[in-house]
Every structure is written in structure tokens, then in C-alpha cells.
Design a protein around this motif. Structure first.
Motif, PDB file in Angstrom:
ATOM      1  N   ARG A  81       0.858  -1.247   0.121  1.00  0.00           N
ATOM      2  CA  ARG A  81       0.108  -0.010   0.177  1.00  0.00           C
ATOM      3  C   ARG A  81       0.967   1.312  -0.171  1.00  0.00           C
ATOM      4  O   ARG A  81       0.458   2.159  -0.550  1.00  0.00           O
ATOM      5  CB  ARG A  81      -1.012  -0.093   1.244  1.00  0.00           C
ATOM      6  N   LEU A  82       2.088   1.239   0.535  1.00  0.00           N
ATOM      7  CA  LEU A  82       2.988   2.491   0.800  1.00  0.00           C
ATOM      8  C   LEU A  82       4.001   2.311  -0.276  1.00  0.00           C
ATOM      9  O   LEU A  82       5.004   3.122   0.133  1.00  0.00           O
ATOM     10  CB  LEU A  82       3.416   2.634   2.185  1.00  0.00           C
ATOM     11  N   ARG A  83       4.116   1.416  -0.991  1.00  0.00           N
ATOM     12  CA  ARG A  83       5.266   1.219  -1.914  1.00  0.00           C
ATOM     13  C   ARG A  83       5.698   2.309  -2.590  1.00  0.00           C
ATOM     14  O   ARG A  83       6.896   2.824  -2.835  1.00  0.00           O
ATOM     15  CB  ARG A  83       4.995  -0.020  -3.120  1.00  0.00           C
ATOM     16  N   GLN A  84       4.784   3.281  -3.240  1.00  0.00           N
ATOM     17  CA  GLN A  84       5.255   4.402  -3.961  1.00  0.00           C
ATOM     18  C   GLN A  84       5.799   5.441  -2.640  1.00  0.00           C
ATOM     19  O   GLN A  84       6.855   5.903  -3.204  1.00  0.00           O
ATOM     20  CB  GLN A  84       3.910   5.051  -4.753  1.00  0.00           C
ATOM     21  N   LEU A  89       9.353   8.086  -2.798  1.00  0.00           N
ATOM     22  CA  LEU A  89       9.573   9.361  -2.077  1.00  0.00           C
ATOM     23  C   LEU A  89      10.901   9.126  -1.172  1.00  0.00           C
ATOM     24  O   LEU A  89      11.820  10.054  -1.012  1.00  0.00           O
ATOM     25  CB  LEU A  89       8.183   9.694  -1.297  1.00  0.00           C
ATOM     26  N   GLY A  90      10.855   8.241  -0.475  1.00  0.00           N
ATOM     27  CA  GLY A  90      11.827   7.764   0.426  1.00  0.00           C
ATOM     28  C   GLY A  90      13.289   7.792  -0.249  1.00  0.00           C
ATOM     29  O   GLY A  90      14.247   8.205   0.084  1.00  0.00           O
ATOM     30  N   LEU A  91      13.473   7.197  -1.437  1.00  0.00           N
ATOM     31  CA  LEU A  91      14.618   6.913  -2.119  1.00  0.00           C
ATOM     32  C   LEU A  91      14.966   8.325  -2.912  1.00  0.00           C
ATOM     33  O   LEU A  91      16.431   8.670  -2.443  1.00  0.00           O
ATOM     34  CB  LEU A  91      14.426   6.197  -3.425  1.00  0.00           C
ATOM     35  N   LEU A  92      14.235   9.058  -3.095  1.00  0.00           N
ATOM     36  CA  LEU A  92      14.461  10.551  -3.776  1.00  0.00           C
ATOM     37  C   LEU A  92      15.171  11.208  -2.557  1.00  0.00           C
ATOM     38  O   LEU A  92      15.959  12.133  -2.376  1.00  0.00           O
ATOM     39  CB  LEU A  92      13.234  11.168  -4.141  1.00  0.00           C
ATOM     40  N   ILE A 152       8.918   7.876   4.282  1.00  0.00           N
ATOM     41  CA  ILE A 152      10.234   8.356   4.425  1.00  0.00           C
ATOM     42  C   ILE A 152      11.218   7.776   5.350  1.00  0.00           C
ATOM     43  O   ILE A 152      12.343   7.324   5.181  1.00  0.00           O
ATOM     44  CB  ILE A 152      10.248   9.851   4.248  1.00  0.00           C
ATOM     45  N   LEU A 153      10.723   7.827   6.968  1.00  0.00           N
ATOM     46  CA  LEU A 153      11.512   7.296   7.558  1.00  0.00           C
ATOM     47  C   LEU A 153      11.857   5.761   7.691  1.00  0.00           C
ATOM     48  O   LEU A 153      12.850   5.242   7.921  1.00  0.00           O
ATOM     49  CB  LEU A 153      10.757   7.630   9.044  1.00  0.00           C
ATOM     50  N   LEU A 154      10.890   5.062   7.032  1.00  0.00           N
ATOM     51  CA  LEU A 154      10.991   3.590   7.027  1.00  0.00           C
ATOM     52  C   LEU A 154      12.113   3.382   5.936  1.00  0.00           C
ATOM     53  O   LEU A 154      13.087   2.487   5.937  1.00  0.00           O
ATOM     54  CB  LEU A 154       9.728   3.015   6.497  1.00  0.00           C
ATOM     55  N   PHE A 155      11.983   3.970   4.956  1.00  0.00           N
ATOM     56  CA  PHE A 155      13.134   3.913   3.857  1.00  0.00           C
ATOM     57  C   PHE A 155      14.365   4.294   4.442  1.00  0.00           C
ATOM     58  O   PHE A 155      15.410   3.449   4.284  1.00  0.00           O
ATOM     59  CB  PHE A 155      12.789   4.618   2.573  1.00  0.00           C
ATOM     60  N   GLN A 156      14.540   5.262   5.273  1.00  0.00           N
ATOM     61  CA  GLN A 156      15.645   5.809   5.782  1.00  0.00           C
ATOM     62  C   GLN A 156      16.220   4.589   6.840  1.00  0.00           C
ATOM     63  O   GLN A 156      17.740   4.270   6.554  1.00  0.00           O
ATOM     64  CB  GLN A 156      15.583   6.862   6.658  1.00  0.00           C
ATOM     65  N   GLY A 314      10.573  20.159  -1.910  1.00  0.00           N
ATOM     66  CA  GLY A 314      10.529  20.236  -3.316  1.00  0.00           C
ATOM     67  C   GLY A 314       9.989  18.827  -3.768  1.00  0.00           C
ATOM     68  O   GLY A 314       9.185  18.775  -4.620  1.00  0.00           O
ATOM     69  N   ILE A 315      10.594  17.755  -3.103  1.00  0.00           N
ATOM     70  CA  ILE A 315      10.073  16.658  -3.335  1.00  0.00           C
ATOM     71  C   ILE A 315       8.467  16.433  -3.084  1.00  0.00           C
ATOM     72  O   ILE A 315       7.766  15.906  -3.885  1.00  0.00           O
ATOM     73  CB  ILE A 315      10.742  15.545  -2.628  1.00  0.00           C
ATOM     74  N   GLY A 316       8.076  16.823  -1.928  1.00  0.00           N
ATOM     75  CA  GLY A 316       6.770  16.847  -1.556  1.00  0.00           C
ATOM     76  C   GLY A 316       5.836  17.561  -2.611  1.00  0.00           C
ATOM     77  O   GLY A 316       4.786  17.130  -3.015  1.00  0.00           O
TER      78      GLY A 316
END
Length: 585
Positions: A81-84, A89-92, A152-156, A314-316
Motif C-alpha cells: 500500500r505504501l510502496r510508492q 519518495l523515500g529513495l529521492l 520516508i522514515l521507513l526507507f531511511q 520540493g520532493i513533496g
């Protein structure tokens, strides 16, 4: 334990308790409290506790447990569900912030390219330990904004392992004589991951199933800790990251029925050891190096906050967030994070940076974390903007309704449906756009607005309504607010959903026609069901319920009159009524 160990533990826990409570009270978070406590008692502070390196060795298990819990969060449904948001978002965020801060460190502070990367990439990470509690206390963790911040925190957190690998690749330290070649390390890594996944499916799950069937609660704790430590030990024996082992252990149990039990068992150990980790980091801070270059620390912290805020905003915006929400997201994630201390230590051991640089940038992270609550408070009005209708949604207007229901969540939905069933005309107000859109799919007309604003209630028809029902979540209603509403709409009976006993006490003396503590009735119903199942006579059940309600009302009245939560303790049912005799069969 030796006398020295007991004394050190007493001093550490005492100072940590004081500073964490103080910083929590100031809204600065527990992490900063641990860091300051460690700096105060450390060798460069009061010198009350020494041997920070040995304590750090134990405390790093807290990071291992944290990554295990992160792995447990990655069940397939939530991940999909949160893949995008997670992987785009997290990778960028990590890549762009890491690159920008690395350039800033290289040109602004004069570090080499390798050192700038080793410092810049960790500074791209934010503080999970600080941000998530802030979102939770504000009630925004499950909102679209909160889920994006969480993604974002999860990808971090997921990026910790590759960042550790990058530092290892850049290392200038001499490799061990017995270290295997790179290709063999890659093979070991693949085999270890495959082995852990297979062990999780064919060994760990049957083990937890057996423990669950036996009902051995304490063995769940032992088994959970064994899983984490054994996975980390296997990776360490192969010369790999212990964090990777713990993370994989969590992932392989993420979709098991024991995930919540495991998380509940491990989390207290994680919290304690993570606190010890931050204490150790504070003890290791080179305060003399920081005192010699205070302007550098202040300037770098300010540059870090501005750079990350601009990039994340900017990403947001690129992901269709409104600019105010994007700005809030940038500020919320603008600080450095706790994993920065881990990666700085890795870079120091890899001879990429000097110990003084690790202390300086540790201070930069600490200062940036301290600034976040202040920045969020200072910009609150600016981020909120002028009152307006969100997303073009229709504001409430006077429909001539007999009742206005403010808050169309789970509680308000039941209230509104029962009133509507009796032919009572109802105006519904909520300020959650997602909830309003969902209600629209079911044919319900819900207006957007903040139902605690007098002018909006008047616009919605408060002057003509016979009842105003405040069904909003949280503890935001008090006696002064009720008085102002009653004064503005004297013809309307006021009903309030109260969060708990304290909420009821706050409304003492207010002109309220009805107050409902939100979980009281459901708790009474469950107690009745349990007594029926245990064979208690129906008349005895009704008598117990009546007795409880009478005593609870007496206790609440005593608490309200004295404004003391401990008043009326003699009215507690358990202290006055003996347990009913067991009924055979």
C-alpha cells in the motif's frame, strides 16, 4: 555486579531520568535528554561515569533490536500500500539530501570526497525516535501526511545497511589478514540471507507455534531475543552487518501471526538499550572540540536544516502535496537522526574521518534535533495558513437541521445514524477531507470545517439547532469552551463525547445536557458478556452493573468536586464487593 557497576548504573539511570523528563516536559523529546545526560556525566562533563566504549558495545544491541522491529513492520499488505511513498519518495529524499549535504560538507568544511560522503549520507537521515512520537502525540500518524512521513522514515531505516556498506567500501583501514575476498563476502551474504529466510519459515514459526500452544508467556520473550541475537551473531561470524541479520529476522516474521506479540516482547528491551546507546554517544562527545568551534557547529546545523527542508519540500510538491503540507514535512524531517551516530562511528573506525570530526558532526545532529520542536512551534500558524475550505469541499450552511453532529468518526457515525433513523434532521461536520470523501461514497453529506469555531457553528445553523453534539476525538473540550457555546446558542442542548474521567472533570459546572465517556458503555457490555459466559446469574449481573454505575458516579462526583483523581477511592467496586461464588458447570 561490582560496586562500581552498581554506582555507574545508578548515576546513569538517575541523570537519564531527570533529563528525559525535563526534555519531555519542554517538548524536546527523550533522545535529546539521553544525549545531554550522557554528556553531563561523561569524562568531559562531570566525570561521574567512565568507560563509554564498553557501554557502547552493549548499547549497540539497541540498534539491532530497533532494526528487528523495523523488519516486523514490513508485512506485505502495508508494504504494497505504501510502496510508492516508501520506494519513490523515500529513495529521492535519501539520495538528493545525501548528495546535497555531501557537497555542502566537501565545499563548506573542506573535507575530502570520501570523508564528505561518509558524513553527508548519514546527515540525510532523520530521527525516527523523535519524529514518530511527535506525529503520534499530534494524532497525525495515520493521516496521509503522517503516512508519508512514516514512509520516508521507513526507507531511511532500510537504507542503513547499504550506507554501512558504502562506508566499508570507502574504508582506508587495513583489511584483516583473514578477511575473505569481496566476491566470497557477497556469496556469504546471499547464503546467509537465504539461510535465515528458510530458518524463519521452517524452524522459527514452528517454534513460536509450539510456545503459543504451551501458553508459556515468558518463553516468548526468550525466543524473541534468541531470534534477534542469533541472526545478528550469524552475520557477525561471517564478517557481515549485525543490523542486516536483525532486519532480516524481522522481515521473515513480518507476516506471521506472532508479529505483534514479538514486537511487544522486544520493544521494552529496545527502548532501554537504545536509551543506553544515546547515553554512550553523549559520553563520547568531544566537548572540548565542540567548544573550540561553536560557530562551525551552529552554522553546519543551520545549513543542514535549511538544505533538507528545501529539498524535502520540493520532493513533496513534485508528489502533489500542497505547499504548506510539503513545507511542514520538510521541517519535520530536517534534523539529523540517531543512526548518524552509528555511521559516524563506522566512518571513524574506517579512518575516513578523525574522532574530532565525529564529535563535531555528532553535535550538529544533536543541535538539529533540538531545533525541530521549536521550528514546528514557531511556524505553526504559517503552515496552517488562513482558515479556508480544504480541497474545494463545501463549507457547512444553515439547512434548518434540528441537530448538528461535530465529528463524523466512528463515534459520530453511530450517533448520526440513530438520530436520522428517528427522522431528526442532522447536519454533519468534520475536518478530515479523507473521511468526508469516504462518507460521500456511502451517500452521506458531511461538510468540511472546524466545529469548535463559533462562527462556523453559527454558519451551520447553530442559532436554530435544538442540539449540538460534539463527537470529536481527543481531549479538547473544557468548561470554558462549553460556556462560550452555551452563551452563543442558549436554545441548544449540548452533548459531549469525553475522552476519560479527566475530561469529565474539566467540564465540571458547565451547562452540558449529556456527557459520555467514550469506552465506558462498551466496557460494561464486555463485562456483562464475560460474566454470562462464566455462568453468573442474570439478576446478579444486573445488580453488579447497577452497583458499579452507582459507585462510579459517586466517585466521579467526588473527583469533580475536589479536582483530585484520587478522591472517592472508597467507592471502587472491587474494594467493597466480594467476588461472586463460582457456579459449577
Amino acid at each position: 555486579m561490582s560496586d562500581t557497576a552498581l554506582r555507574d548504573a545508578t548515576v546513569l539511570l538517575g541523570f537519564a531520568l531527570f533529563f528525559v523528563l525535563l526534555f519531555r516536559k519542554l517538548g524536546l523529546g527523550a533522545t535529546l535528554g539521553f544525549l545531554v545526560a550522557g554528556a553531563v556525566v561523561g569524562p568531559q562533563g562531570l566525570g561521574l561515569v567512565g568507560d563509554a566504549d564498553a557501554k557502547m558495545g552493549i548499547a549497540e544491541l539497541g540498534i539491532t533490536l530497533l532494526l528487528f522491529i523495523v523488519g516486523l513492520e514490513l508485512n506485505p499488505q502495508r508494504l504494497w500500500r505504501l510502496r510508492q511513498d516508501i520506494f519513490a519518495l523515500g529513495l529521492l529524499q535519501v539520495a538528493l539530501c545525501g548528495l546535497a549535504v555531501s557537497v555542502l560538507v566537501a565545499f563548506g568544511a573542506g573535507f575530502t570526497t570520501a570523508a564528505a560522503i561518509a558524513l553527508g549520507l548519514p546527515l540525510a537521515l532523520s530521527s525516527t525516535a523523535q519524529v514518530l512520537p511527535m506525529l503520534q502525540s499530534a494524532g497525525r500518524l495515520r493521516t496521509p501526511f503522517g503516512e508519508r512521513a512514516f514512509s520516508i522514515l521507513l526507507f531511511q531505516d532500510l537504507s542503513i545497511v547499504p550506507l554501512i556498506t558504502i562506508v566499508a567500501v570507502l574504508s582506508r583501514a587495513a583489511p584483516r589478514a583473514d578477511a575473505p575476498p569481496g566476491w566470497l563476502t557477497a556469496v556469504y551474504t546471499a547464503l546467509a540471507i537465504t539461510g535465515l529466510v528458510l530458518a524463519g519459515r521452517f524452524l522459527l514459526r514452528p517454534m513460536f507455534r509450539l510456545i503459543g500452544n504451551l501458553g508459556e508467556r515468558e518463553m516468548f520473550v526468550f525466543a524473541a531475543l534468541f531470534t534477534v541475537i542469533a541472526s545478528a551473531a550469524i552475520m557477525a561470524a561471517l564478517g557481515l552487518s549485525t543490523a542486516l541479520g536483525a532486519f532480516i529476522a524481522g522481515v521473515m516474521l513480518a507476516d506471521s501471526p506472532y508479529r505483534h506479540e514479538l514486537e511487544a516482547d522486544v520493544d521494552p528491551f529496545r527502548a532501554i538499550l537504545l536509551g543506553l546507546f544515546f547515553l554512550s554517544v553523549g559520553m563520547l562527545l568531544d566537548l572540548h572540540a565542540i567548544a573550540e568551534r561553536p560557530l562551525f557547529v551552529l552554522g553546519m546545523a543551520a545549513a543542514l536544516i535549511v538544505t533538507k527542508t528545501v529539498i524535502i519540500m520540493g520532493i513533496g510538491l513534485a508528489f502533489n502535496m500542497r505547499w504548506r503540507a510539503a513545507f511542514a514535512l520538510g521541517l519535520l524531517l530536517s534534523q539529523g537522526g540517531e543512526f548518524g551516530f552509528v555511521l559516524f562511528a563506522q566512518a571513524r573506525d574506517a579512518l575516513l574521518i578523525a574522532p574530532e570530526a565525529a564529535s563535531l558532526f555528532g553535535a550538529v545532529v544533536t543541535l538539529s534535533m533540538a531545533s525541530t520542536p521549536f521550528l514546528m512551534t514557531l511556524t505553526r500558524r504559517f503552515r496552517a495558513g488562513p482558515p479556508r475550505v480544504a480541497g474545494g469541499m463545501e463549507a457547512p450552511h444553515n439547512d434548518g437541521a434540528s441537530a448538528i453532529v461535530i465529528g463524523y468518526g466512528r463515534f459520530g457515525q453511530t450517533v448520526a445514524q440513530m438520530l436520522t433513523a428517528q427522522g431528526i434532521s442532522v447536519t454533519l461536520i468534520d475536518r478530515d477531507p479523507e473521511m468526508i470523501e469516504t462518507a460521500g461514497t456511502f451517500g452521506m453529506k458531511v461538510y468540511y470545517g472546524d466545529g469548535t469555531r463559533m462562527e462556523l457553528l453559527r454558519q451551520a445553523g447553530g442559532d436554530d439547532a435544538q442540539a449540538l453534539l460534539f463527537c470529536i476525538d481527543g481531549d479538547v473540550i473544557d468548561a470554558d469552551f462549553i460556556e462560550s457555546v452555551h452563551h452563543g446558542f442558549p436554545q441548544a442542548a449540548l452533548f459531549v463525547r469525553a475522552y476519560d474521567r479527566r475530561s469529565v472533570m474539566k467540564m465540571a459546572g458547565a451547562p452540558v445536557a449529556g456527557t459520555v465517556r467514550e469506552v465506558l458503555e462498551s466496557a460494561v457490555v464486555m463485562a456483562r458478556q464475560a460474566m454470562e459466559n462464566l455462568g453468573v446469574d442474570s439478576e446478579e449481573i444486573s445488580r453488579t452493573e447497577s452497583d458499579y454505575r452507582r459507585r462510579d458516579a459517586e466517585r466521579l462526583q467526588a473527583q469533580t468536586e475536589s479536582q483530585d483523581m484520587y478522591a472517592g477511592r472508597d467507592a471502587l467496586l472491587a474494594s467493597a464487593v466480594a467476588p461472586a461464588p463460582a457456579v459449577p458447570g
